[in-house]
Scaffold this active site. Structure first.
Site, mmCIF file in Angstrom:
data_model
loop_
_atom_site.group_PDB
_atom_site.id
_atom_site.type_symbol
_atom_site.label_atom_id
_atom_site.label_comp_id
_atom_site.label_asym_id
_atom_site.label_seq_id
_atom_site.Cartn_x
_atom_site.Cartn_y
_atom_site.Cartn_z
ATOM 1 N N LYS A 1 0.975 -1.034 0.021
ATOM 2 C CA LYS A 1 -0.106 0.045 0.176
ATOM 3 C C LYS A 1 0.660 1.358 0.063
ATOM 4 O O LYS A 1 1.914 1.196 0.522
ATOM 5 C CB LYS A 1 -0.941 0.103 1.115
ATOM 6 C CG LYS A 1 -0.354 0.332 2.521
ATOM 7 C CD LYS A 1 -0.036 1.558 3.109
ATOM 8 C CE LYS A 1 0.806 1.498 4.309
ATOM 9 N NZ LYS A 1 1.484 2.912 4.469
ATOM 10 N N ASP B 1 -2.390 -1.707 10.710
ATOM 11 C CA ASP B 1 -2.561 -1.723 9.076
ATOM 12 C C ASP B 1 -3.291 -3.021 8.613
ATOM 13 O O ASP B 1 -3.734 -3.011 7.323
ATOM 14 C CB ASP B 1 -1.123 -1.697 8.321
ATOM 15 C CG ASP B 1 -0.776 -0.146 8.110
ATOM 16 O OD1 ASP B 1 -1.560 0.871 8.594
ATOM 17 O OD2 ASP B 1 0.533 0.068 8.099
#
Length: 292
Positions: A15, A141
């Protein structure tokens, strides 16, 4: 020959943060954040194979990574198998492609793929939300990495709002040959003295409107104030990207990875080549957004 249900292969995507704001430090030591998360087409590959004997056997193709209980993959597997009361063991092998300690959630993405992969391999039947609730105990995350795509992330990262995919473009992702400690960056971020906060709400509107310029104009990451001061090479990479025609550039997460957004692929390739020639980064990708 093994039956197909004895083996599952998962891709774990990296990401970037299109926007990253830190609102405050909580009493429990966590930081409250407001971020735009986006998966990009760079991924690790994990293979999961059942074994009759109990236990977790982890093999990795990168010597920087441990294969014991310090590894997030191992922790995620242990957590899920123990919770579900699975008596069989599993062999996990990792092909690493996401840069390590790079601000790209490589470890969290691998842990998310492990939760998802073992949930399928052993037919455990946990929902996405249940896996996310487990995952957040290992890393903030991980809930996002289980979901992927484009999302607004709030709280410590566990409050997620799915967003539409942004317009396609070319990305250059470059990681200089330094490793940055997320812990160090957050410990040296003084939220009360920040004079700048990215317009995350405006970026959400731009994403909803499919407005690439609205997105690139609002790229911002308050953690740059710490990391770039320690590692000026990040600014050097950003300069090369901008001169090559990037709409805008940003450091991802706590760094040191830098990405540039380009509307023309040839300019992206040119920027990547210049970064390579100047020896500014050891790992360089020309890629794009992806919604797994």
């Amino acid at each position: 020959m093994k039956d197909s249900v004895d083996k599952i292969i998962k891709e774990a995507y990296a990401k970037i943060n299109l926007g990253l704001d830190v609102l405050r430090r909580r009493e429990d030591g966590y930081h409250e954040v407001k971020m735009i998360m986006q998966t990009v087409d760079i991924h690790d590959t994990l293979t999961f194979v059942k074994r009759e004997e109990p236990g977790i056997v982890l093999a990795v193709d990168d010597q920087e990574l441990s294969t014991d209980s310090d590894n997030l993959i191992y922790k995620a597997a242990k957590l899920l198998l123990e919770k579900a009361g699975v008596t069989q063991g599993v062999e996990i092998s990792l092909q690493k492609r996401i840069p390590i300690a790079a601000g790209m959630a490589g470890g969290s993405s691998d842990a998310a793929a492990t939760l998802s992969g073992l949930n399928e391999l052993f037919s455990l039947g946990y929902s996405l939300e249940e896996l996310q609730a487990l995952g957040v105990t290992l890393g903030a995350d991980i809930p996002y990495c289980l979901m992927g795509g484009t999302a607004l992330s709030e709280g410590i990262g566990e409050i997620l709002t799915r967003l539409p995919s942004p317009p396609q473009c070319s990305l250059v992702v470059a990681k200089p040959d330094i490793n940055v400690s997320t812990k160090f960056v957050y410990e040296n971020l003084h939220v009360d003295t920040l004079t700048y906060h990215p317009d995350v709400d405006g970026m959400v509107q731009a994403i909803n409107a499919g407005d690439l310029k609205g997105i690139t104009d609002r790229l911002g990451n308050v953690l740059e104030t710490v990391t770039i001061r320690e590692y000026p090479i990040i600014d050097n990479i950003k300069d090369v990207m901008k001169k090559a025609g990037a709409e805008n550039t940003l450091m991802s997460g706590s760094g040191p990875t830098v990405f540039g957004i380009f509307t023309k692929e040839d300019r992206a390739k040119e920027a990547a080549q210049q970064i390579r020639e100047q020896g500014l980064a050891g790992q360089i990708f020309v890629t794009g957004f992806v919604s797994p």
